[in-house]
Enzyme design. Structure first.
Site, mmCIF file in Angstrom:
data_model
loop_
_atom_site.group_PDB
_atom_site.id
_atom_site.type_symbol
_atom_site.label_atom_id
_atom_site.label_comp_id
_atom_site.label_asym_id
_atom_site.label_seq_id
_atom_site.Cartn_x
_atom_site.Cartn_y
_atom_site.Cartn_z
ATOM 1 N N CYS A 1 -1.648 -7.477 -4.065
ATOM 2 C CA CYS A 1 -1.726 -6.159 -4.255
ATOM 3 C C CYS A 1 -3.390 -5.833 -4.719
ATOM 4 O O CYS A 1 -3.697 -4.508 -4.404
ATOM 5 C CB CYS A 1 -1.046 -5.866 -5.766
ATOM 6 S SG CYS A 1 0.492 -6.182 -5.485
ATOM 7 N N HIS B 1 -3.374 1.045 -8.015
ATOM 8 C CA HIS B 1 -2.552 0.266 -7.044
ATOM 9 C C HIS B 1 -1.263 0.839 -7.455
ATOM 10 O O HIS B 1 -0.906 1.053 -8.728
ATOM 11 C CB HIS B 1 -2.415 -1.196 -7.154
ATOM 12 C CG HIS B 1 -1.376 -1.852 -6.514
ATOM 13 N ND1 HIS B 1 -0.902 -1.834 -5.492
ATOM 14 C CD2 HIS B 1 -0.401 -2.586 -7.171
ATOM 15 C CE1 HIS B 1 0.190 -2.428 -5.146
ATOM 16 N NE2 HIS B 1 0.319 -2.940 -6.374
ATOM 17 N N ASN C 1 6.062 0.386 -3.675
ATOM 18 C CA ASN C 1 4.898 -0.755 -3.770
ATOM 19 C C ASN C 1 4.662 -1.132 -2.381
ATOM 20 O O ASN C 1 5.439 -2.169 -1.878
ATOM 21 C CB ASN C 1 5.156 -1.724 -4.851
ATOM 22 C CG ASN C 1 3.934 -2.705 -4.983
ATOM 23 O OD1 ASN C 1 2.953 -2.672 -4.063
ATOM 24 N ND2 ASN C 1 3.892 -3.431 -5.897
#
Length: 337
Positions: free
Chosen positions: A116, A264, A294
């Site tokens: 990530c 993020h 995500n």
């Protein structure tokens, strides 16, 4: 001569196939309100089986847009930095595939495996090359095809409802005006908690694909993502805050100087927690996890591109990128647009 690196072009690509929470509720024991309450996600994009779309093919589409918007030729690109956890092949990495498909010169291609935080790590690496004067234009990419590796069942629902597919790209170019561009990047890791958000197989300290096939164990979950959600959340909100403050302090800036925060897109609740802690308005934080889920290393470049496209990022703005994820790793970048 001293240089900064400036983002001169942005692009993103997401598959056309939209998977809503209601779609998932038809194949696992979940529902729209449960998913939205815990993650903020309403839908995500999944590559259709048989479409031929891959991590590298999505990166090509995003990159072409970024190159065009930067106003440069593909022959002007000196280097590639590619962030992903879902490469087409275990090896080689997708950077060389992108080089081939774009028809670039035999330039270097570096693959980044920082999950990530991958795109900010990639930005940081590219920034150093440009600051030293080694390269003038670097293509930085985050691309993920995660849907094919998820446990789309009741067993895996807490993780599989979160992730989506997509790609984002940026061109970093040499800038002589030191008041503009990437002011600083800040990178951290804490391997102590590596297994709290991980995918164990293949690998697992010597257990390989051949071993998994030989065991043929239907209860083997090692090749699906594992996440200790509450533990990850508690660490994320702390590290997000720390790394944002670290970046601001390094540049003698305050929270009041932030024009746009691009976090993020891990969980809308995390973004909202950070927004409230820093007392930022809705106009100062950009979230698109509601639409895309995500997308790991692709999430920041997709969100950054969308924010720029709709005019939420303007010349002279102070833009903060921040990420936290598996590793644990976390990072931030402070940019004067």
């Amino acid at each position: 001569m001293k240089y900064h690196s400036k983002i001169t072009g942005l692009g993103y690509f997401v598959p056309e196939n939209i998977v809503t929470n209601d779609d998932l509720s038809k194949i696992m024991d979940t529902n729209d309100s449960w998913i939205q309450e815990r993650t903020g996600i309403m839908e995500r994009r999944h590559v259709l089986n048989g479409s031929g779309e891959t991590t590298s093919s999505m990166s090509v589409k995003a990159s072409k847009i970024a190159i065009e918007r930067a106003g440069i030729s593909k022959d002007d690109i000196d280097f590639i930095v590619f962030a992903t956890i879902s490469p087409d092949y275990y090896f080689p990495g997708p950077g060389v595939q992108l080089q081939k498909e774009l028809g670039l010169k035999t330039i270097g291609a570096l693959d980044i495996r920082n999950q990530c935080s991958g795109f900010i790590y990639a930005i940081s690496v590219a920034d150093q090359y440009i600051k030293t004067g080694m390269y003038k234009n670097i293509l930085v990419v985050g691309s993920e095809l995660q849907s094919i590796g998820l446990d789309i069942s009741d067993r895996g629902r807490s993780v599989s409802v979160i992730f989506g597919d997509g790609a984002g790209a940026a061109i970093l170019s040499q800038e002589t005006d030191l008041s503009k561009g990437i002011l600083s990047t800040h990178l951290h890791s804490e391997g102590e908690h590596a297994l709290e958000l991980s995918l164990a197989a293949p690998g697992m300290g010597g257990r390989w694909v051949t071993d998994i096939l030989e065991d043929n164990n239907p209860d083997d979950e090692s090749y699906f993502p594992h996440m200790n959600g509450q533990f990850v959340f508690k660490n994320a909100v702390v590290r997000f805050s720390e790394v944002i403050n670290e970046g601001l302090e390094a540049n003698n800036l305050s929270v009041a100087d932030i024009n746009m925060l691009i976090p993020h897109q891990a969980n809308l609740r995390i973004s909202q927690f950070i927004q409230k802690k820093f007392n930022l308005s809705d106009d100062q934080v950009f979230n698109n996890i509601q639409k895309y889920g995500n997308t790991t290393a692709a999430s920041i470049p997709i969100a950054l591109t969308e924010a720029w496209e709709v005019g939420k990022i303007k010349e002279g703005d102070t833009v903060v990128l921040a990420a936290f994820g598996s590793g644990f790793t976390w990072a931030s970048a402070i940019i004067k647009w």
